[in-house]
Write a protein that holds these residues in place. Sequence first.
Motif, PDB file in Angstrom:
ATOM      1  N   TRP B  98      19.795  50.292 111.523  1.00 39.00           N
ATOM      2  CA  TRP B  98      18.411  50.849 111.616  1.00 39.00           C
ATOM      3  C   TRP B  98      17.823  50.722 110.568  1.00 39.00           C
ATOM      4  N   VAL B  99      18.175  50.769 109.515  1.00 39.69           N
ATOM      5  CA  VAL B  99      17.521  50.441 108.173  1.00 39.69           C
ATOM      6  C   VAL B  99      18.466  49.780 107.075  1.00 39.69           C
ATOM      7  N   GLY B 100      18.117  49.036 106.797  1.00 38.75           N
ATOM      8  CA  GLY B 100      18.946  48.174 105.722  1.00 38.75           C
ATOM      9  C   GLY B 100      18.253  46.911 105.346  1.00 38.75           C
ATOM     10  N   GLU B 101      19.230  46.010 104.841  1.00 36.16           N
ATOM     11  CA  GLU B 101      18.550  44.577 104.276  1.00 36.16           C
ATOM     12  C   GLU B 101      18.386  43.828 105.484  1.00 36.16           C
TER      13      GLU B 101
END
Lengths: 108, 113
Positions: B98-101
């Motif tokens: 969901w959120v990351g690189e």
Amino acid sequence: AQRVTQPEKLLSVFKGAPVELKCNYSYSGSPELFWYVQYSRQRLQLLLRHISRESIKGFTADLNKGETSFHLKKPFAQEEDSAMYYCAPHQAGTALIFGKGTTLSVSS
Amino acid sequence: GAGVSQSPSNKVTEKGKDVELRCDPISGHTALYWYRQRLGQGLEFLIYFQGNSAPDKSGLPSDRFSAERTGESVSTLTIQRTQQEDSAVYLCASSLAWVGELFFGEGSRLTVL
């Protein structure tokens, strides 16, 4: 509304000079903060993320929640740092919106 | 392949024609993004797919633009009745969570004559 601002479109410095690329954001909640970099003729790639608290290629970025800023800094710029830099606050589960980017030009 | 793959790398078309751009994300990446980068400009968000959720289409500039994604694999960006202002590099990126690189492809350079 989510907003990220990189006030400088172009930043020109001499080799060995300190560099600060500014980023201010306006988001609800607590986004995770990223800096991405695009070197000439290369893919856009992650430079660093706040949660890692790392120094990458001599760059660091300090999160200031009070000022909602995440400025990228390097004490001594090198010519190979010349690139386009993008600030990207990211709220989980939503689209990642990039700032308009700052072109850093380091000359000797 | 190990990275995000986009095709074609270059596309020249005539005004009014339709074009399709393809993105193969990294296997297992649930999130997929399309961005547009005009010459000398920053990244403009177009559309975001996350797993089986409804895509976020809020960045699509007009109804001439559409995108599809098959499950958690290939995505196609379609531009109908192309205009000269559509000329740009179209970048695809994928992410594991969901959120990351985000991992970017090399882009598809579209030139509309």
